[in-house]
Design a protein around this motif. Structure first.
Motif, short mmCIF file in Angstrom:
data_model
loop_
_atom_site.label_atom_id
_atom_site.label_comp_id
_atom_site.label_asym_id
_atom_site.label_seq_id
_atom_site.Cartn_x
_atom_site.Cartn_y
_atom_site.Cartn_z
N ARG A 226 0.94 -1.57 0.14
CA ARG A 226 -0.22 0.04 0.29
C ARG A 226 0.74 1.65 -0.28
N TRP A 274 -11.62 -8.51 -5.50
CA TRP A 274 -12.71 -7.18 -6.09
C TRP A 274 -13.92 -8.67 -6.53
N ARG A 281 -11.60 -1.06 -5.66
CA ARG A 281 -10.04 -0.19 -5.37
C ARG A 281 -9.10 -1.23 -4.65
N TYR A 282 -8.62 -2.24 -4.44
CA TYR A 282 -7.66 -3.19 -4.05
C TYR A 282 -6.76 -3.54 -4.93
N LEU A 283 -8.00 -3.02 -6.47
CA LEU A 283 -6.81 -3.68 -7.94
C LEU A 283 -5.90 -2.61 -8.12
N GLY A 284 -5.97 -1.15 -7.95
CA GLY A 284 -5.39 -0.19 -7.76
C GLY A 284 -3.61 -0.87 -7.28
N TYR A 285 -3.37 -0.99 -6.22
CA TYR A 285 -2.32 -1.70 -5.33
C TYR A 285 -1.42 -2.89 -6.44
N PRO A 287 0.22 -3.39 -9.04
CA PRO A 287 1.08 -3.39 -10.00
C PRO A 287 2.63 -2.61 -9.32
N ARG A 288 2.08 -2.57 -8.01
CA ARG A 288 3.39 -2.45 -6.73
C ARG A 288 3.89 -3.49 -6.33
N ASN A 324 -4.48 -5.10 -17.20
CA ASN A 324 -5.48 -4.41 -16.06
C ASN A 324 -6.83 -5.43 -16.38
#
Length: 327
Positions: A226, A274, A281-285, A287-288, A324
């Motif tokens: 995160r 998801w 919203r957890y999908l945005g993490y 790539p990191r 994606n």
């Protein structure tokens, strides 16, 4: 999250000496647990609602009491009704490591050193009364990747080969995690509170504690899903931990092993949040997390797992740090 109060909360608070307290709902996490801040007569406490059958506060209570009894700063338990899933806790306040560093980035090095100092203190203790981090558990967690991420990307992959790859990568590590340390399993910037100074960490989210390898919580902190931790800071803090503990063996290889295993698990969990729980919203993490996993896979100790990824996960998905998702 619904703002509806838990069943029986008024009687629970009254029995704990908090009758007629004001109850303020707080933002939720990735579980079915809910949290509230309660206020009365100028004091505050935290109310955990961990209702059965989806939640069970007993592991949290056991771990919190063990940590407090051994000099670590878990919230003090003020009252409990495990059958209803209600726990009243010490309030650690508002200063979480994540938000503090967002506001005061120049303190990053000092804050991470303090977090590692707390981890060193934990690792100097005999392991707590928890189950072992077994190969079966490592495999169950790693399986999240093929059970959730791969179907979401329409991939048909070699499941038995995935299991065999992790067996090959992890089997030599298991003897090095004995007698073991207490592994909190979610030791990162959103689960550490700063208690009055940069150098006192309050611990949260430790109910899944096991006895395992000291590298696990270290990689959880330094490959944070995160929060961006630069490779330079990661390397510096890794060296700081090693200087403090002299772990011996091929600790860097085990760090990479557990980083890859944990990151594969997290990718799967975030997709599950998801698909199953309606929390995109957890999908945005991802790539990191994916970028950290790729760095771990580059270590020779992960050669079997890297070979599986090379054969089963298309290069374009890996280049896109996980690909994606159509939300």
């Amino acid at each position: 999250m619904t703002d509806q109060l838990p069943d029986g909360v008024d009687a629970f608070l009254a029995s704990a000496g908090w009758r007629d307290a004001a109850i303020e709902p707080l933002a939720g996490d990735a579980s079915f647990r809910r949290y509230f801040r309660v206020r009365r007569d100028g004091k505050s406490a935290m109310l955990m609602d961990a209702p059965p059958p989806n939640e069970n506060p007993t592991p949290f209570l056991r771990a919190a009491k063990w940590l407090d009894a051994n000099g670590m700063r878990a919230p003090i338990i003020l009252a409990e009704d495990a059958a209803r899933g209600l726990v009243l806790l010490e309030d650690f306040g508002e200063v979480r490591m994540r938000e503090y560093l967002d506001q005061w980035p120049d303190d990053e090095r000092a804050v991470y050193q303090a977090a590692i100092d707390a981890l060193v203190d934990l690792h100097r203790l005999p392991p707590g009364p928890f189950l072992d981090y077994s190969m079966q558990e490592y495999q169950r967690e790693a399986r999240m990747f093929v059970d959730w991420y791969c179907p979401a990307q329409g991939l048909y992959v070699d499941g038995p080969g995935y299991t065999a790859a992790w067996e090959a990568a992890l089997k030599d590590m298991l003897p090095r995690q004995r007698p073991g340390v207490t592994v909190l399993r979610d030791y990162h910037a959103e689960n550490l509170m700063l208690l009055g100074s940069l150098h006192q960490q309050g611990l949260l989210d430790f109910q899944d504690a096991l006895v395992g390898h000291p590298a696990y919580d270290l990689v959880s902190l330094l490959q944070d899903a995160r929060r961006d931790v630069s490779p330079q800071l990661e390397a510096e803090m890794f060296d700081y931990y090693v200087e403090k503990t002299a772990p011996g063996g091929d600790f860097l290889a085990d760090y990479a092993r557990l980083g890859a295993q944990r990151n594969a698990k997290i990718v799967g969990i975030f997709v599950r949040l998801w698909k199953r729980d309606g929390k995109p919203r957890y999908l945005g993490y991802i790539p990191r997390v994916w970028a950290a996993m790729e760095r771990d896979l580059a270590h020779p100790a992960l050669a079997p797992v890297k070979a599986w990824f090379d054969a089963n996960i298309p290069a374009e998905l890996r280049a896109a740090a996980g690909g994606n998702f159509a939300v």
